[in-house]
Design an enzyme around this catalytic site. Structure first.
Site, mmCIF file in Angstrom:
data_model
loop_
_atom_site.group_PDB
_atom_site.id
_atom_site.type_symbol
_atom_site.label_atom_id
_atom_site.label_comp_id
_atom_site.label_asym_id
_atom_site.label_seq_id
_atom_site.Cartn_x
_atom_site.Cartn_y
_atom_site.Cartn_z
ATOM 1 N N ASP A 81 0.820 -1.223 0.000
ATOM 2 C CA ASP A 81 0.000 0.000 0.000
ATOM 3 C C ASP A 81 0.850 1.268 0.000
ATOM 4 O O ASP A 81 0.314 2.373 0.107
ATOM 5 C CB ASP A 81 -0.903 0.035 1.249
ATOM 6 C CG ASP A 81 -2.258 -0.624 1.015
ATOM 7 O OD1 ASP A 81 -2.717 -0.671 -0.144
ATOM 8 O OD2 ASP A 81 -2.863 -1.082 2.011
ATOM 9 N N ARG A 106 0.325 -1.954 7.551
ATOM 10 C CA ARG A 106 0.962 -0.763 6.975
ATOM 11 C C ARG A 106 1.970 -0.126 7.927
ATOM 12 O O ARG A 106 2.612 0.869 7.563
ATOM 13 C CB ARG A 106 -0.110 0.278 6.559
ATOM 14 C CG ARG A 106 -1.068 -0.226 5.481
ATOM 15 C CD ARG A 106 -1.864 0.913 4.849
ATOM 16 N NE ARG A 106 -1.019 1.814 4.067
ATOM 17 C CZ ARG A 106 -1.440 2.928 3.490
ATOM 18 N NH1 ARG A 106 -2.720 3.306 3.616
ATOM 19 N NH2 ARG A 106 -0.624 3.691 2.791
ATOM 20 N N ARG A 152 -9.571 5.682 10.928
ATOM 21 C CA ARG A 152 -8.118 5.521 11.041
ATOM 22 C C ARG A 152 -7.510 6.426 12.105
ATOM 23 O O ARG A 152 -6.379 6.201 12.512
ATOM 24 C CB ARG A 152 -7.460 5.790 9.689
ATOM 25 C CG ARG A 152 -7.944 4.871 8.569
ATOM 26 C CD ARG A 152 -7.546 3.441 8.792
ATOM 27 N NE ARG A 152 -8.063 2.573 7.759
ATOM 28 C CZ ARG A 152 -7.455 2.303 6.597
ATOM 29 N NH1 ARG A 152 -6.292 2.861 6.330
ATOM 30 N NH2 ARG A 152 -8.001 1.476 5.726
ATOM 31 N N HIS A 181 -11.274 7.340 4.942
ATOM 32 C CA HIS A 181 -10.364 8.474 5.098
ATOM 33 C C HIS A 181 -11.111 9.720 4.621
ATOM 34 O O HIS A 181 -11.888 9.641 3.660
ATOM 35 C CB HIS A 181 -9.126 8.328 4.193
ATOM 36 C CG HIS A 181 -7.979 7.562 4.752
ATOM 37 N ND1 HIS A 181 -7.177 6.763 3.962
ATOM 38 C CD2 HIS A 181 -7.453 7.497 6.010
ATOM 39 C CE1 HIS A 181 -6.217 6.230 4.711
ATOM 40 N NE2 HIS A 181 -6.357 6.653 5.948
ATOM 41 N N CYS A 275 -5.047 9.872 -2.882
ATOM 42 C CA CYS A 275 -4.359 8.908 -2.013
ATOM 43 C C CYS A 275 -2.916 8.713 -2.447
ATOM 44 O O CYS A 275 -2.051 8.426 -1.626
ATOM 45 C CB CYS A 275 -5.053 7.551 -2.034
ATOM 46 S SG CYS A 275 -6.728 7.553 -1.432
HETATM 47 N N1 ARG Z 1 -5.315 0.254 1.018
HETATM 48 C C1 ARG Z 1 -5.033 1.516 1.634
HETATM 49 C C2 ARG Z 1 -5.597 1.555 3.033
HETATM 50 O O1 ARG Z 1 -6.660 1.039 3.231
HETATM 51 C C3 ARG Z 1 -5.566 2.638 0.818
HETATM 52 C C4 ARG Z 1 -5.198 3.976 1.344
HETATM 53 C C5 ARG Z 1 -5.751 5.081 0.508
HETATM 54 N N2 ARG Z 1 -5.257 6.311 0.908
HETATM 55 C C6 ARG Z 1 -5.988 7.412 1.167
HETATM 56 N N3 ARG Z 1 -5.388 8.518 1.383
HETATM 57 N N4 ARG Z 1 -7.299 7.342 1.238
HETATM 58 O O2 ARG Z 1 -4.999 2.079 3.936
#
Ligand code: ARG
Length: 281
Positions: A81, A106, A152, A181, A275
């Protein structure tokens, strides 16, 4: 003599002015959907990495064609990612706060990006103490920072960002896991203009956004569901997916110039143009 017709003249379309930006991207040579940490991700569905790289290269070249400076962080094996560079941190006014990821998958991206910031002149650099996925949840809008929370990151991260950057942070609760996000549901177009998808936000957050941005562009569900709001604006050009024609038309009506860039392969990871883009403000 003034002729009073009783009809109000239509609002003139404002002249939009582009300013050159500094963007940080991360190359997708190790991009994959190896786990599922958002509802867009399906590890069973194959990823075409060559296609991801080709699409991402178009994004990079498009930014450069429009006069923006692009720096590229090399991707790292085992961090599929990492291409989503917006999550690497937040950088405003010469200060940079590097990310602390919410999911262990991550986690190592935080130190990887931190090393890159340290090696690339970000001297006033710190690591977030709270879970904080950088520009994924923090959007610089003029002299304030709009901040998503609920999936998040949480209020503690917002307080930390306000202290670190000495800019007011406006906390906005996200309520739909597809819009996990802030940058999936809200796009800053210039210092005073935003576009967003209200159902992604709590009732209170919607009230706040209506109060702060009565003239905001309100995106349709169809455009939000292709991550149409996950775009990047330079004040005039708005780089966004070609699959959100309604939003592109709304932007055009308001004097912005939509520039389509297709990152459909990266959408399998739940991310789009924004992203993939960290701006150094
Ligand atoms: N697969 C990543 C996650 O879920 C995608 C992140 C996308 N980034 C963003 N800025 N929305 O963390």
């Amino acid at each position: 003599m003034t002729v009073v017709t009783g009809l109000r003249a239509p609002e003139p379309t404002p002249l939009r002015v582009a300013t050159p930006r500094r963007f940080v991207l991360c190359s997708p040579e190790y991009f994959d959907v190896a786990y599922a940490i958002n509802p867009w991700m399906n590890p069973g569905e194959p990823v075409d990495r060559a296609r991801a790289l080709a699409q991402w290269t178009v994004l990079r070249e498009t930014y450069e064609e429009f006069g923006h400076r692009v720096q590229v962080v090399p991707g790292e094996p085992g961090l599929p990612d990492m291409v989503f560079a917006a999550n690497s941190g937040l950088s405003v006014g010469g200060r940079t706060l590097s990310a602390r990821f919410a999911h262990p998958e991550r986690g190592p991206e935080g130190p990887a990006f931190h090393r890159w910031f340290a090696a690339n002149g970000h001297s006033r650099l710190a690591v977030a103490g709270e879970h904080n996925e950088g520009e994924g949840d923090f959007a610089v809008a003029g002299q304030r920072i709009l901040a998503g929370m609920g999936f998040r990151c949480h209020l503690g991260a917002h307080a930390e960002v306000q202290e670190f950057f000495a800019l007011p942070v406006v906390s906005l609760e996200l309520v739909d896991p597809r819009f996990y996000h802030l940058d999936t549901a809200l796009m800053v177009l210039d210092d005073t203009t935003i576009a967003y998808y209200p159902p992604a936000f709590s009732a209170a957050a919607r009230d706040v956004l209506e109060t702060l941005y009565p003239d905001a562009i309100v995106a349709s569900e169809a455009d939000a569901l292709v991550l149409g709001l996950n775009g990047v604006s330079d004040g005039r050009h708005v780089f966004l997916t070609p699959h959100a024609p309604g939003l592109a038309a709304q932007l055009g009506d308001r004097g912005f110039v939509p520039i389509p860039v297709d990152l459909s392969e990266l959408l399998k990871g739940g991310g789009g143009i924004k992203c993939c883009t960290l701006e150094l403000h």
